[in-house]
Design an enzyme around this catalytic site. Structure first.
Site, short mmCIF file in Angstrom:
data_model
loop_
_atom_site.label_atom_id
_atom_site.label_comp_id
_atom_site.label_asym_id
_atom_site.label_seq_id
_atom_site.Cartn_x
_atom_site.Cartn_y
_atom_site.Cartn_z
N GLY A 207 0.83 -1.20 0.00
CA GLY A 207 0.00 0.00 0.00
C GLY A 207 0.86 1.24 0.00
O GLY A 207 2.05 1.19 -0.33
N ASN A 208 0.27 2.36 0.35
CA ASN A 208 1.05 3.59 0.47
C ASN A 208 0.43 4.47 1.57
O ASN A 208 -0.60 4.11 2.13
CB ASN A 208 1.13 4.33 -0.88
N PHE A 209 1.05 5.61 1.84
CA PHE A 209 0.63 6.43 2.99
C PHE A 209 -0.51 7.40 2.69
O PHE A 209 -0.81 8.26 3.51
CB PHE A 209 1.83 7.22 3.53
N SER A 210 -1.14 7.28 1.55
CA SER A 210 -2.23 8.22 1.23
C SER A 210 -3.33 8.16 2.30
O SER A 210 -3.79 7.08 2.67
CB SER A 210 -2.82 7.90 -0.14
N ALA A 275 -4.03 7.65 -4.83
CA ALA A 275 -2.64 7.19 -4.97
C ALA A 275 -2.72 5.69 -5.32
O ALA A 275 -2.68 4.84 -4.43
CB ALA A 275 -1.89 7.42 -3.68
#
Ligand code: CTP
Length: 397
Positions: A207-210, A275
């Site tokens: 995943g990512n930090f969005s 994102a």
């Protein structure tokens, strides 16, 4: 302004006398006006003046002490098109920020379903105090519109920020407010927001930090301006509820793509702020991967570029805005993405700018249009950035 129902909440500050002028101006423009007064405000302006000018009773108490007649704060809260509290003292501000309902005005605020606008007025040190600032931010986070106090001479004799906005400016604000409320009437906006999670196995993902904050703020701003919004969102902690809002929750890029593909045709405008993970594991393990080897390899395959698909399948009447979050050469990369994905505009933000990016409550953006015009904005709250983005899109509609 003609026929608009305006409820004015008056609190106990010296600027209360100016509300007489405000009522006259509003009535002249054909608005219907009702006023609620806190008991303290009647020390500054008599209810008789307010009742006479507004041609309605001035509502001060929950009930009439002579005949026991009850003023229903729920009815009052449902009556107006807009509820404006002016002047708003530090005391009532603190009550509103904390949900007190110890008088008719504060109880009506809690019952009101319409947009609420406040015009704070107090001495400069009170206005500058962190508590006041926090309380105003709290109200803003509940969707209350704030008309910041003006600089000028104050009742204390001091000069500084704390004066209530003048009645003429309040009328102008309200006129603009009613116009923007209808700006995107009958328009459908498709927004993508948040991260996507790409499964590795049933308990793990890439995943990512969005945080989704930017996309939700844009959705909120479009809703305030009368649009219907389809918000296709990856996993976030954000919440937004509105009768014109449809939230479609997805997890993976492929799921997001599936919904965008089926709903893009309905949209007049697309704002793709998600994102999206560019790659996903080639294969999702069906059971939890056990810790055995020192090294493991996960093969990644490319996800569909959802924005590029929308750009390719865009009609000449659809307006498409993408985002580019970059760590370096932001403008150059942004320009390329705009062309490559056939966008009408791209919002560029650089992680090199302090206060910009995923988890922050603020953002600093530039908007590049297809005609190569570049607009640079200051660092602002994400809600204010959303206002800039929606204002920009409105100029192109
Ligand atoms: N985007 C998308 N689908 C993807 C990847 C990106 O819809 N699979 C959209 C994003 O929502 C954003 C824009 O494309 O509006 C740019 O995303 P970004 O991650 O900055 O760029 P990429 O095209 O993925 O390129 P790179 O990662 O190489 O910078």
């Amino acid at each position: 302004m003609k026929g608009k129902r305006i409820l004015i909440g008056i609190t106990g500050g010296i600027a209360a006398y100016k509300i007489a002028f405000l009522i006259r101006l509003l009535k002249k423009q054909g608005a219907e006006v009702k006023c609620i007064m806190t008991p303290a405000s009647s020390d500054f302006i008599p209810p008789l003046t307010i009742a006479t000018l507004s041609e309605n009773p001035a509502y001060v108490d929950f009930w009439n002490k002579q005949n026991g007649q009850w003023t229903n704060h729920v009815d009052l809260g449902l009556w107006p098109d807009v509820f404006i509290i002016a002047p708003l003292t530090a005391n009532t501000l603190a009550k509103l920020a904390n949900g007190y309902c110890d008088n008719l005005l504060t109880a009506t605020y809690l019952s009101a379903k319409c947009p609420v606008i406040v015009s704070p007025a107090m001495d400069l040190d009170m206005y500058a105090h962190e508590t006041t600032n926090n309380n105003l931010n709290k109200l803003a986070s509940y969707g209350v519109h704030i008309m910041p106090a003006e600089v000028g001479e104050l009742a204390s004799g001091l000069v500084g920020k704390g004066r209530m906005v003048e009645p003429e400016s309040i009328v102008k604000y309200l006129t603009d407010f009613f116009v923007t409320q209808k700006q995107f009437d009958a328009k459908t906006i498709l927004i993508t927001a948040g991260p996507t999670y790409e499964y590795i196995d049933p308990v793990r993902f890439i995943g990512n930090f969005s945080s989704g904050k930017m996309g939700y703020a844009i959705a909120d701003e479009f809703l305030k301006r009368g649009a219907k919004v389809i918000l296709i969102t990856g996993p976030t902690n954000q919440t937004l509820v509105h009768p014109n809002l449809e939230v479609v929750s997805v997890v993976t890029a492929e799921e997001m793509f599936e919904f965008v593909r089926s709903r893009w045709v309905e949209a007049n405008v697309g704002v793709f702020s998600a994102a999206v993970a560019d790659y996903r594991p080639e294969q999702m393990e069906t059971s939890k991967i056990k810790k055995k080897d020192d090294k493991i390899t996960i093969n990644l395959v490319k996800n569909p570029d959802i924005l590029a698909w929308a750009g390719k399948n865009k009609t000449k009447d659809q307006f498409l805005v993408g985002f580019a979050l970059e760590t370096n050469n932001a403008l150059e990369y942004g320009k390329n993405k705009l062309k490559l994905k056939n966008l009408n505009a791209i919002v560029i933000n650089s992680l090199a700018d302090p206060g910009a990016g995923f988890a922050a409550d603020t953002n600093k953006i530039s908007i590049l249009s297809e005609d190569e015009q570049l607009l640079d904005f200051d660092l602002k709250s994400k809600a204010d950035v959303a206002v800039d983005i929606v204002n920009f899109i409105n100029t192109k509609q």
